[in-house]
Design a protein around this motif. Sequence first.
Motif, PDB file in Angstrom:
ATOM      1  N   HIS A  91     -42.999 -50.075   4.031  1.00  0.00           N
ATOM      2  CA  HIS A  91     -43.193 -50.828   2.793  1.00  0.00           C
ATOM      3  C   HIS A  91     -41.843 -51.090   2.137  1.00  0.00           C
ATOM      4  O   HIS A  91     -40.888 -50.308   2.282  1.00  0.00           O
TER       5      HIS A  91
ATOM      6  N   HIS B 202     -40.273 -48.186   0.323  1.00  0.00           N
ATOM      7  CA  HIS B 202     -40.159 -46.907   1.026  1.00  0.00           C
ATOM      8  C   HIS B 202     -38.732 -46.369   0.903  1.00  0.00           C
ATOM      9  O   HIS B 202     -37.756 -47.153   0.939  1.00  0.00           O
TER      10      HIS B 202
ATOM     11  N   TYR C 222     -39.375 -38.243   7.434  1.00  0.00           N
ATOM     12  CA  TYR C 222     -40.394 -39.097   6.832  1.00  0.00           C
ATOM     13  C   TYR C 222     -41.617 -39.208   7.735  1.00  0.00           C
ATOM     14  O   TYR C 222     -41.540 -39.010   8.940  1.00  0.00           O
ATOM     15  N   ARG C 223     -42.737 -39.524   7.144  1.00  0.00           N
ATOM     16  CA  ARG C 223     -44.005 -39.564   7.868  1.00  0.00           C
ATOM     17  C   ARG C 223     -44.065 -40.775   8.804  1.00  0.00           C
ATOM     18  O   ARG C 223     -43.871 -41.909   8.385  1.00  0.00           O
TER      19      ARG C 223
ATOM     20  N   ILE D 163     -46.479 -43.007  11.306  1.00  0.00           N
ATOM     21  CA  ILE D 163     -47.869 -43.346  11.586  1.00  0.00           C
ATOM     22  C   ILE D 163     -47.957 -43.795  13.043  1.00  0.00           C
ATOM     23  O   ILE D 163     -47.279 -44.751  13.446  1.00  0.00           O
TER      24      ILE D 163
ATOM     25  N   TRP E  15     -48.985 -38.821  11.270  1.00  0.00           N
ATOM     26  CA  TRP E  15     -50.406 -39.079  11.081  1.00  0.00           C
ATOM     27  C   TRP E  15     -50.888 -39.937  12.245  1.00  0.00           C
ATOM     28  O   TRP E  15     -50.293 -40.976  12.554  1.00  0.00           O
TER      29      TRP E  15
ATOM     30  N   LEU F  60     -51.950 -48.296   6.202  1.00  0.00           N
ATOM     31  CA  LEU F  60     -51.189 -47.171   5.665  1.00  0.00           C
ATOM     32  C   LEU F  60     -49.740 -47.565   5.375  1.00  0.00           C
ATOM     33  O   LEU F  60     -49.172 -47.190   4.347  1.00  0.00           O
TER      34      LEU F  60
ATOM     35  N   GLN G 226     -49.375 -49.554   2.269  1.00  0.00           N
ATOM     36  CA  GLN G 226     -49.532 -48.754   1.048  1.00  0.00           C
ATOM     37  C   GLN G 226     -48.359 -47.799   0.832  1.00  0.00           C
ATOM     38  O   GLN G 226     -48.400 -46.956  -0.075  1.00  0.00           O
TER      39      GLN G 226
ATOM     40  N   MET H  85     -47.294 -45.414   2.879  1.00  0.00           N
ATOM     41  CA  MET H  85     -47.624 -44.063   3.331  1.00  0.00           C
ATOM     42  C   MET H  85     -46.801 -43.573   4.520  1.00  0.00           C
ATOM     43  O   MET H  85     -46.975 -42.446   4.970  1.00  0.00           O
ATOM     44  N   GLY H  86     -45.932 -44.419   5.064  1.00  0.00           N
ATOM     45  CA  GLY H  86     -45.123 -43.991   6.196  1.00  0.00           C
ATOM     46  C   GLY H  86     -44.442 -45.170   6.859  1.00  0.00           C
ATOM     47  O   GLY H  86     -44.380 -46.270   6.299  1.00  0.00           O
TER      48      GLY H  86
END
Length: 299
Positions: A171, A174, A191-192, A194, A216, A227, A230, A232-233
């Motif tokens: 994103h 981020h 960092y996460r 995906i 994830w 994700l 949003q 989230m990664g």
Amino acid sequence: MQKTTLEQWRMFKAVVDAGGFNQASSVVHKSQSSIHHAVTNLEAALGVKLFEVSGRKVMLTEAGQLLLRRGKYLLEEVSRIEDIADSLSEGVESELRIAVDGAFPQKVVFKALEKVSGIFPQVNIDIVDTVLSGTNELILEGMVDLGLSAFTMNDSLNDEICRIEFVAVAHKDHPLHQYKRELTYEDLKSYRQIIVRDSAIQTNRDSGWLGAEQRWKVGSLRASLDLIAQGMGFAWLPLPLVADLLDDGTLKLLRLVKGGKRSSNFYLNFKDQDKLGPAAREFIGELRFLTLEISDFSG
């Protein structure tokens, strides 16, 4: 003149698969004596011993093991010939089943299928979404007629259809975009990430860089994109899937020193071209035509 019959080979394989003459009798619904008679005649015709008895167990001899492999091939070929005959006798197939890897541009598939439906409106279309090895597993199991995959198949037809670019994205807000320099894989580790779970059950594989300390797993590329959108990664996603969000600024490419982009060939896979019906052949031709002008889905 042939010395053996298909029925003898079928009974031979049935005994092996079931683990004995008595067990085979229950499976093929024939008497034990008739199965034993068929196998004995097969041994006599071939001039070799196929089984030996060890206690209560029936064991394949060395010759039996070799001939079993050849016999399986023979029976599979007969089955394929019968399937082809059924297809020819029935004319146009009633259903076209296609497995499509989530990384392949769906709009291309839908456009090709729209052409097919216009020509064969009576054919039902069944599209199965897959990830990684999932397409090829469904083809091998006979669950679909053909599929689009990033992986080739052994002993099958693999028609290279296009090349798709995958890009590392996150994103626009981020934290990885706040670095004032190019990123390394070491930067990504905190960092996460995906990643998308392989949809195959028997042959499961991972793909790409998986070095993040927090990962994830999701079941589809669409879930991964949601994700990422949003914040989230981060992930490597196919360029056709993220192109619109890159254009409107929702997502940004990660500025990696290396590995920010990678490409993968995609293949149209199927087991036996002779078994494909007119609708399947029309789909293949239309897909080839549509990807001819866009052979490389990259920026």
